[in-house]
Design a protein around this motif. Structure first.
Motif, short mmCIF file in Angstrom:
data_model
loop_
_atom_site.label_atom_id
_atom_site.label_comp_id
_atom_site.label_asym_id
_atom_site.label_seq_id
_atom_site.Cartn_x
_atom_site.Cartn_y
_atom_site.Cartn_z
N SER A 89 29.14 32.28 40.98
CA SER A 89 30.18 32.03 41.97
C SER A 89 29.66 32.31 43.38
CB SER A 89 31.40 32.90 41.67
OG SER A 89 32.36 32.78 42.70
N ASN A 90 28.98 33.43 43.51
CA ASN A 90 28.41 33.77 44.82
C ASN A 90 27.28 32.83 45.20
OD1 ASN A 90 29.81 36.38 45.77
ND2 ASN A 90 29.32 36.85 43.65
N CYS A 91 26.50 32.39 44.20
CA CYS A 91 25.42 31.44 44.45
C CYS A 91 25.97 30.11 44.94
CB CYS A 91 24.60 31.24 43.17
SG CYS A 91 23.30 29.98 43.29
N HIS A 108 28.80 29.67 46.41
CA HIS A 108 29.38 29.90 47.73
C HIS A 108 28.31 29.83 48.81
CE1 HIS A 108 32.23 31.36 50.69
NE2 HIS A 108 31.40 32.34 51.02
N GLU A 109 27.13 30.34 48.52
CA GLU A 109 26.04 30.39 49.50
C GLU A 109 25.26 29.07 49.58
OE1 GLU A 109 23.59 33.68 48.47
OE2 GLU A 109 25.17 35.17 48.77
N HIS A 137 27.93 23.67 45.68
CA HIS A 137 28.27 23.44 44.28
C HIS A 137 27.23 22.59 43.55
CE1 HIS A 137 32.75 24.00 45.54
NE2 HIS A 137 32.05 25.11 45.61
N TYR A 190 36.30 26.82 41.80
CA TYR A 190 35.19 27.37 42.59
C TYR A 190 35.69 28.34 43.65
CZ TYR A 190 32.02 23.87 40.62
OH TYR A 190 31.25 23.11 39.76
N ASN A 191 36.89 28.11 44.13
CA ASN A 191 37.43 28.91 45.23
C ASN A 191 38.86 29.34 44.93
OD1 ASN A 191 35.29 28.92 47.31
ND2 ASN A 191 35.53 26.69 47.18
N PRO A 192 39.31 30.45 45.51
CA PRO A 192 38.51 31.38 46.32
C PRO A 192 37.54 32.17 45.45
CG PRO A 192 40.73 32.22 46.01
CD PRO A 192 40.72 30.86 45.40
N PHE A 193 36.27 32.17 45.83
CA PHE A 193 35.23 32.76 44.99
C PHE A 193 35.45 34.25 44.77
CE2 PHE A 193 33.63 33.92 49.11
CZ PHE A 193 32.83 35.04 48.90
N TRP A 194 36.01 34.95 45.77
CA TRP A 194 36.23 36.40 45.62
C TRP A 194 37.29 36.69 44.56
CZ3 TRP A 194 41.24 37.73 46.51
CH2 TRP A 194 42.00 36.87 47.30
N ASP A 246 35.69 36.33 41.26
CA ASP A 246 34.87 37.53 41.00
C ASP A 246 35.73 38.67 40.48
OD1 ASP A 246 32.74 36.09 41.90
OD2 ASP A 246 32.49 37.18 43.79
#
Length: 475
Positions: A144-146, A148-149, A152, A312-316, A319
């Motif tokens: 998820s963090n990958c 985001h950075e 997709h 995919y979002n919100p990624f936080w 998490d």
């Protein structure tokens, strides 16, 4: 004499000495709420995340109907099983500490060994399934963090092996909790976590439905053309196994009931209330999560709602949900494995009663008031068990197929057959009476479902094995 007996009764609970129960063991302290927490921890597991995929295979008509039918069957057979905790009188009868003890008391013979073998193999399999599920959730946090950075489109390949090892190390530590009575706090935490990630999955599904402008999916599920006719059959059968696994907890019901306070009321009444509350709550969550997951993604519903990256979002938020899954599975692993741990330790103590390695406990002072009794056999055996389940998980990291297979193998014998047979013996139900015929028809129908689900899941595992290389998993 009558006066002294009355005074004696005032000093006892359930026929035992003050501070002890009628069987001479320390007074049990469990309540309907702690029992419900244990059940919810065991039931609302990672299986809830595969329900959107299961409904996608069955469609809007069959999917919810099958889920409701499973909930009724589970509640009914669990109620039958709860009555088997004591042999004879429901208040003063002899206690059965484990599922196998109950089978021994009511059925005896070879059925005891068959029950024990199925139960403990299933618990072993659940440990593997939970190790796989936890690693998938930990990987999902990383991916998820990958995404985001890096976007997709980046594959973000990650190996599951390090995460399985981390989970295994944590379980080695928690497995040293001596017995079921001492993990109530862990079950409470795990139950809260299960509601956390289920609620997040539900909320994300609702948001996705709103964004889509309507419900996706069809009355009959994935159509032939999108998948082959053979795949449609296998996946439909596997969906039954996934739903069965999502409701599976009967294999530890007696062990949970053994933590409940001595009467009044009887442990069976408390357990039936706990079962009703737990099954009602879980079915409500399952229907919402499964249906909104299917409504959000339709035929593309992922095998694991929170790690299949339909969202995919919100990624936080993803998490947080996946972290909650991992915390929940740490507790669920212990809830399921404690009966197996206890069985092996009782067997070892009975086989080698003079062994200091098995019987001796080393007292470790933690504070002025608290201490921990370290048993070397428990340390070695439980650690070895966790290591073995971790290694097997690294060899077979197929979440959906493993979940379906576990549900199929344990559902009929442990959830339906043995409770029904014990009830027939307990209530002396006449052969060929209306009640007997109805119970046998229920058992037969569930047997057919279990066999069909097992076939579908095995086909899925075989399909996965064709393209999988051991210890080189990636996502």
């Amino acid at each position: 004499m009558e006066l002294s007996m009355d005074l004696g009764r005032q000093q006892t609970r359930g026929g035992g000495i003050e501070g002890f129960d009628d069987d001479g063991r320390a007074s049990r302290t469990g309540t309907m709420w702690t029992a419900s927490a244990h059940i919810i921890t065991a039931v609302i597991g990672s299986g809830v995340l595969s329900l959107a995929w299961a409904i996608a295979q069955l469609g809007w008509v069959a999917g919810p109907i099958v889920m409701i039918l499973f909930s009724f069957v589970i509640f009914y057979t669990s109620s039958l099983l709860a009555d088997c905790y004591r042999t004879g009188d429901p208040v003063t009868g002899k206690r059965n500490y484990t599922y196998s003890d109950a089978v021994h008391a009511y059925l005896g013979g070879a059925k005891v060994k068959i029950c024990g073998l199925i139960q403990y193999l299933n618990l072993f399999g659940v440990a593997i399934g939970y190790t796989i599920a936890s690693s998938i959730s930990m990987m999902a946090i990383k991916r998820s963090n990958c995404f985001h950075e890096k976007g997709h489109k980046n594959p973000c390949h990650i190996s599951s092996n390090p995460y399985m090892i981390i989970f295994g190390i944590v379980e080695i530590i928690f497995s040293q909790i001596p017995d079921f009575d001492q993990i109530s706090w862990l079950s409470m935490v795990a139950a809260v976590m299960s509601f956390t990630y289920s609620s997040i999955g539900l909320a994300l599904g609702i948001v996705q439905v709103v964004q889509n402008g309507g419900f996706k999916g069809s009355l009959t599920g994935i159509s032939i053309g999108a998948v082959s006719q053979t795949q449609k059959i296998w996946h439909t059968l596997q969906a039954f196994g996934d739903i069965a696994f999502a409701y599976s907890y009967s294999i530890i019901l007696i062990e949970i009931q053994n933590t409940v306070k001595a009467p009044p009321p009887s442990e069976a009444k408390v357990m039936k209330k706990a079962t009703l509350v737990s099954v009602a709550v879980t079915t409500f969550f399952y229907m919402l999560c499964g249906c909104f997951g299917y409504a959000a993604f339709g035929d593309d519903a992922p095998g694991n709602l929170l790690t299949g990256f339909g969202f995919y979002n919100p990624f936080w938020l993803l998490d947080i949900a996946n972290a909650a899954i991992v915390i929940h599975l740490v507790g669920a692993y212990q809830v399921f494995c404690q009966p197996l741990f206890a069985f092996i330790e009782r067997w070892a103590a009975g086989t080698w009663p003079e062994s200091k390695f098995i019987g001796k406990e080393i007292r470790i002072r933690l504070s002025r008031r608290k201490s921990y009794n370290l048993n070397l056999f428990r340390l070695v055996w439980r650690s070895a068990f966790v290591v073995v389940t971790t290694v097997i998980s690294m060899l077979l990291p197929f979440f959906n197929d493993v979940v379906g297979l576990l549900g199929a193998l344990g559902f009929w014998p442990l959830t339906v057959y043995f409770p029904v047979e014990m009830y027939i013996v307990q209530k002396k139900v006449p052969k060929w009476s209306r009640t007997w015929i109805c119970l046998q028809m229920l058992s037969l129908a569930c047997l057919v479902i279990s066999i069909a689900a097992a076939v579908g899941s095995i086909a899925g595992v075989i399909s996965d094995l064709k393209v999988y290389k051991p210890f080189k998993s990636g996502a």
